[in-house]
Design an enzyme around this catalytic site. Structure first.
Site, PDB file in Angstrom:
ATOM      1  N   ASP A 202       0.858  -1.197   0.000  1.00  0.00           N
ATOM      2  CA  ASP A 202       0.000   0.000   0.000  1.00  0.00           C
ATOM      3  C   ASP A 202       0.889   1.240   0.000  1.00  0.00           C
ATOM      4  O   ASP A 202       2.106   1.157   0.189  1.00  0.00           O
ATOM      5  CB  ASP A 202      -0.908  -0.035   1.248  1.00  0.00           C
ATOM      6  N   HIS A 336      -9.734  -1.707  -7.785  1.00  0.00           N
ATOM      7  CA  HIS A 336      -9.678  -0.680  -6.733  1.00  0.00           C
ATOM      8  C   HIS A 336      -8.886   0.553  -7.149  1.00  0.00           C
ATOM      9  O   HIS A 336      -9.356   1.681  -6.990  1.00  0.00           O
ATOM     10  CB  HIS A 336      -9.104  -1.302  -5.457  1.00  0.00           C
TER      11      HIS A 336
HETATM   12  C1  HEM Z   1      -9.458  -1.761   3.791  1.00  0.00           C
HETATM   13  C2  HEM Z   1      -9.629  -0.876   2.826  1.00  0.00           C
HETATM   14  C3  HEM Z   1      -8.608  -0.619   1.763  1.00  0.00           C
HETATM   15  C4  HEM Z   1      -7.566  -1.379   1.338  1.00  0.00           C
HETATM   16  C5  HEM Z   1      -7.148  -2.754   1.825  1.00  0.00           C
HETATM   17  C6  HEM Z   1      -6.889  -0.626   0.300  1.00  0.00           C
HETATM   18  C7  HEM Z   1      -5.763  -1.069  -0.367  1.00  0.00           C
HETATM   19  C8  HEM Z   1      -5.127  -0.377  -1.379  1.00  0.00           C
HETATM   20  C9  HEM Z   1      -3.968  -0.835  -2.099  1.00  0.00           C
HETATM   21  C10 HEM Z   1      -3.249  -2.155  -1.854  1.00  0.00           C
HETATM   22  C11 HEM Z   1      -3.651   0.102  -3.014  1.00  0.00           C
HETATM   23  C12 HEM Z   1      -2.491   0.049  -4.024  1.00  0.00           C
HETATM   24  C13 HEM Z   1      -1.291   0.797  -3.552  1.00  0.00           C
HETATM   25  C14 HEM Z   1      -1.197   2.219  -4.031  1.00  0.00           C
HETATM   26  O1  HEM Z   1      -1.503   2.496  -5.202  1.00  0.00           O
HETATM   27  O2  HEM Z   1      -0.811   3.071  -3.229  1.00  0.00           O
HETATM   28  C15 HEM Z   1      -4.593   1.181  -2.863  1.00  0.00           C
HETATM   29  C16 HEM Z   1      -4.588   2.332  -3.596  1.00  0.00           C
HETATM   30  C17 HEM Z   1      -5.487   3.356  -3.419  1.00  0.00           C
HETATM   31  N1  HEM Z   1      -6.565   3.377  -2.587  1.00  0.00           N
HETATM   32 FE1  HEM Z   1      -7.097   1.930  -1.298  1.00  0.00          FE
HETATM   33  N2  HEM Z   1      -7.539   0.548   0.118  1.00  0.00           N
HETATM   34  C18 HEM Z   1      -8.591   0.605   0.990  1.00  0.00           C
HETATM   35  C19 HEM Z   1      -9.501   1.623   1.136  1.00  0.00           C
HETATM   36  C20 HEM Z   1      -9.517   2.745   0.357  1.00  0.00           C
HETATM   37  C21 HEM Z   1     -10.524   3.771   0.453  1.00  0.00           C
HETATM   38  C22 HEM Z   1     -11.695   3.785   1.408  1.00  0.00           C
HETATM   39  C23 HEM Z   1     -10.190   4.722  -0.453  1.00  0.00           C
HETATM   40  C24 HEM Z   1     -10.928   5.994  -0.689  1.00  0.00           C
HETATM   41  C25 HEM Z   1     -11.464   6.335  -1.782  1.00  0.00           C
HETATM   42  C26 HEM Z   1      -8.973   4.288  -1.120  1.00  0.00           C
HETATM   43  C27 HEM Z   1      -8.319   5.012  -2.075  1.00  0.00           C
HETATM   44  C28 HEM Z   1      -7.181   4.591  -2.716  1.00  0.00           C
HETATM   45  C29 HEM Z   1      -6.459   5.404  -3.673  1.00  0.00           C
HETATM   46  C30 HEM Z   1      -6.782   6.835  -4.088  1.00  0.00           C
HETATM   47  C31 HEM Z   1      -5.403   4.626  -4.131  1.00  0.00           C
HETATM   48  C32 HEM Z   1      -4.335   5.020  -5.140  1.00  0.00           C
HETATM   49  C33 HEM Z   1      -4.807   4.767  -6.536  1.00  0.00           C
HETATM   50  C34 HEM Z   1      -3.813   5.290  -7.545  1.00  0.00           C
HETATM   51  O3  HEM Z   1      -3.448   6.453  -7.443  1.00  0.00           O
HETATM   52  O4  HEM Z   1      -3.440   4.521  -8.433  1.00  0.00           O
HETATM   53  N3  HEM Z   1      -8.606   3.079  -0.613  1.00  0.00           N
HETATM   54  N4  HEM Z   1      -5.497   0.864  -1.871  1.00  0.00           N
END
Ligand code: HEM
Length: 472
Positions: A202, A336
Site C-alpha cells: 500500500d 480498486h
Molecule cells: C481496507 C480498505 C482498503 C484497502 C485494503 C486498500 C488497499 C489499497 C492498495 C493495496 C492500493 C495500491 C497501492 C497504491 O496504489 O498506493 C490502494 C490504492 C489506493 N486506494 Fe485503497 N484501500 C482501501 C480503502 C480505500 C478507500 C476507502 C479509499 C478511498 C477512496 C482508497 C483510495 C485509494 C487510492 C486513491 C489509491 C491510489 C490509486 C492510484 O493512485 O493509483 N482506498 N489501496
C-alpha cells in the site's frame, strides 16, 4: 484586484516557510510511523480544553518538521546506518460537533463534514439495520455512533515513542477530554512491512504538489488547494480565512476478512492458458486491486507479478490506462486503483475532473496477523484491518457503480462495485472485468471482504488557527 481575505488571496508561491510551519505534518507529507495511536475524544469542558490545547500546540508536529525528519531518515538510510531514527509526531483534528462545542460557528461549507459520517452511513453502503420507521443504524463500533469531538494522532517509529507522545497528551488534557476510543495501528511485520492485511503493498500512489513534494513519473500533480484549504486550486473560496492551511481528515475504520478473502481467491482461480490454478488465484487478487501483491501495476504487468517493476519508483506509477480506454483485458474499470484514481479515463471531462477528487492517504494496518486456526478454518476470529486516513480540501465520499464513466458502443456502461471497498449494505455486489478472457462479463461477489466499522469526518486546522480560534 487583490483581496485581503487569505482564503481568496492564495498565491502560486505556496508553500512559504510560514505555510510549512502552519500546516500540520500528517496532511501532505505524512508522519513517519511504524505504529500510531488514534485517540477519539469528547470535550468535557470547552474553556478548560482551550487552555490545555494552548499547552499542546508547541508539540504539534508541523510540515516543516516532517520535511526535516524525512530528510534525516533518507540520509540515515543512505549512510547505511542501522535501526530507526527515534521520532514521535502529534496532530489534532476536530469534528463539526467539536467545532461547535468550542464556539466556532463558521461554516466550513462541506455538507458531509457538517452532517458527520454517521448521517451518510447508509449512502456509504455500510451494513446495518433499518427499523419500522425507516431509520438506519449501521453495524458500527458503538464509539463511532456516539459523540466524537476530535481525534489526536500520535505516530512514531516504536511503541515506546508513541507512548511518550500519548503520556504527554494525557498529561496536558487530563480531565478536559474523555477518551471515546483508542485505535492502535501497527505496520505489519517482516516482509509484509507496508502491505495491508490482504497482502498487497500500500501507499505507492499519491498525488504530488510539485513545490512541496516534487513528482515521480506518472504521479498526478495537483494544485495545493486540492489537499489544503485556502490555497491555489481550492475550488471553495467561501470558507473562513482561518481555514487556510487546514484540511479535511476522513477516518474510516475497516475490518478486513483476510481468511475469507484468501479462500475466495483460492476457490476462483482465473483461467488462463497454461497457468497453474495458484497463479490464477494470484491473478484474480491482482485484478481486484489493479496491482500485484508486490505493488506492480497490472496495466503494465497484466499476467505475471513483476517485483522489479514494483520496486522501481520511476516505473511503478507510470501508466494512465490510456492504452486501454474501453477494454478491461489489462485492468478492470472497477479495479480498486482504477476506481480510486481513473487517471486518463477522466481526460475527456476536462483537466480538473480528476485532480479535484484526489486525496492523500496516511492509513495504517491494525490488528494481529492471521492465526493458524483462522487460516485453517477460513474464518476471521480476531479483528484486523485498516485504520484508513485521508486528507483533501473537501470531505465528500463516493461509492459509485458507474464510475469511471464509460460509454461502449453508444451505451453507458456500469463497471460495478469496487471489489475491495465498494459496499452494498451487506448484499452481494456485482462487478465486471475480472475475467481477462471475457472481460466485460459480470461477476457477483458473494461477500464483502472489508466491513466498515465506522468513522468520522474531521477538520485538521492550521497551527495559526489552533492558536487564534481553538485555544485560549
Ligand atoms: C481496507 C480498505 C482498503 C484497502 C485494503 C486498500 C488497499 C489499497 C492498495 C493495496 C492500493 C495500491 C497501492 C497504491 O496504489 O498506493 C490502494 C490504492 C489506493 N486506494 Fe485503497 N484501500 C482501501 C480503502 C480505500 C478507500 C476507502 C479509499 C478511498 C477512496 C482508497 C483510495 C485509494 C487510492 C486513491 C489509491 C491510489 C490509486 C492510484 O493512485 O493509483 N482506498 N489501496
Amino acid at each position: 484586484m487583490t483581496s485581503t481575505n487569505s482564503a481568496t488571496s492564495a498565491t502560486p508561491t505556496w508553500p512559504t516557510q510560514h505555510d510549512l510551519n502552519d500546516l500540520q505534518g500528517d496532511v501532505v507529507l505524512g508522519m513517519p510511523k511504524r505504529t500510531e495511536d488514534f485517540i477519539f475524544f469528547n470535550i468535557q469542558n470547552a474553556n478548560a480544553f482551550k487552555h490545555s490545547l494552548k499547552l499542546l500546540i508547541p508539540s504539534i508536529t508541523t510540515t516543516a518538521q516532517i520535511q526535516k525528519l524525512r530528510q534525516d531518515i533518507s540520509d540515515h538510510k543512505r549512510a547505511g546506518a542501522t535501526g530507526l531514527i527515534q521520532c514521535v509526531g502529534i496532530n489534532i483534528a476536530f469534528s463539526n460537533q467539536g467545532l461547535k462545542k468550542l464556539g466556532i460557528m463558521d461554516d466550513l461549507n462541506d455538507p458531509s463534514f457538517d452532517a458527520g459520517q454517521l448521517a451518510s452511513a447508509k449512502a456509504l453502503g455500510d451494513e446495518g439495520t433499518t427499523d419500522s420507521s425507516g431509520s438506519f443504524t449501521p453495524n458500527w463500533l458503538s464509539a463511532f455512533k456516539s459523540e466524537i469531538d476530535g481525534i489526536i494522532l500520535i505516530a512514531g517509529e516504536s511503541r515506546a515513542s508513541v507512548l511518550q507522545g500519548t503520556n504527554k497528551v494525557d498529561h496536558i488534557f487530563g480531565e478536559t477530554i474523555r477518551e471515546v476510543l483508542k485505535v492502535t495501528g501497527q505496520v505489519r511485520p517482516g516482509k509484509e512491512k507496508g502491505h495491508e492485511h490482504f497482502g498487497f503493498l500500500d501507499g505507492i500512489s499519491s498525488p504530488a504538489i510539485d513545490a512541496l513534494t516534487g513528482h515521480l513519473p506518472g504521479q498526478i500533480v495537483v494544485p495545493p488547494g486540492v489537499l489544503v484549504c485556502g490555497t491555489t486550486g481550492d475550488v471553495d473560496i467561501q470558507r473562513p480565512a482561518w481555514a487556510t492551511n487546514g484540511s479535511f481528515l476522513v477516518y474510516r475504520h475497516f475490518n478486513q476478512l483476510v481468511p475469507e478473502f484468501k479462500k475466495f481467491l483460492e476457490d476462483n482461480p482465473l483461467e488462463f492458458p497454461a497457468i497453474p490454478a495458484k497463479q490464477g488465484s494470484e491473478l484474480l487478487g491482482a485484478r481486484l486491486f489493479g496491482r500485484w501483491p508486490s505493488g506492480a501495476p497490472i496495466e503494465l504487468a497484466p499476467t505475471h507479478d513483476d517485483p522489479a517493476l514494483a520496486a522501481d519508483k520511476q516505473r511503478n506509477n507510470n501508466f494512465d490506462f490510456s492504452q486501454d480506454p474501453l477494454d478491461q483485458t489489462k485492468c478492470p474499470f472497477a479495479a480498486h486503483i482504477r476506481k480510486a484514481n481513473p487517471r486518463a479515463d477522466l481526460d475527456k471531462f476536462g483537466p480538473t475532473a480528476l485532480t479535484q477528487h484526489m486525496l492523500v492517504r496516511q492509513s495504517i494496518a491494525f490488528g494481529p496477523e492471521v492465526a493458524p486456526d483462522e487460516a485453517q478454518s477460513h474464518k476471521t476470529r480476531q479483528d484486523r484491518g485498516l485504520a484508513f486516513v485521508c486528507y483533501q480540501s473537501n470531505a465528500g465520499w463516493a461509492n459509485t457503480k458507474n464510475f469511471p464513466p464509460k460509454t461502449i458502443n453508444g451505451t453507458a456502461y456500469q463497471s460495478g462495485f469496487d471489489p475491495i471497498i465498494g459496499q452494498n449494505n451487506g448484499a452481494p455486489r456485482q462487478t465486471d472485468g475480472l475475467q481477462p478472457k471475457n472481460s466485460n462479463a459480470e461477476t457477483t461477489l458473494p461477500l464483502d471482504f472489508i466491513v466498515s466499522k465506522g468513522g468520522q469526518y474531521f477538520f485538521s486546522p492550521s497551527i495559526s488557527a489552533l492558536q487564534t480560534k481553538f485555544s485560549a
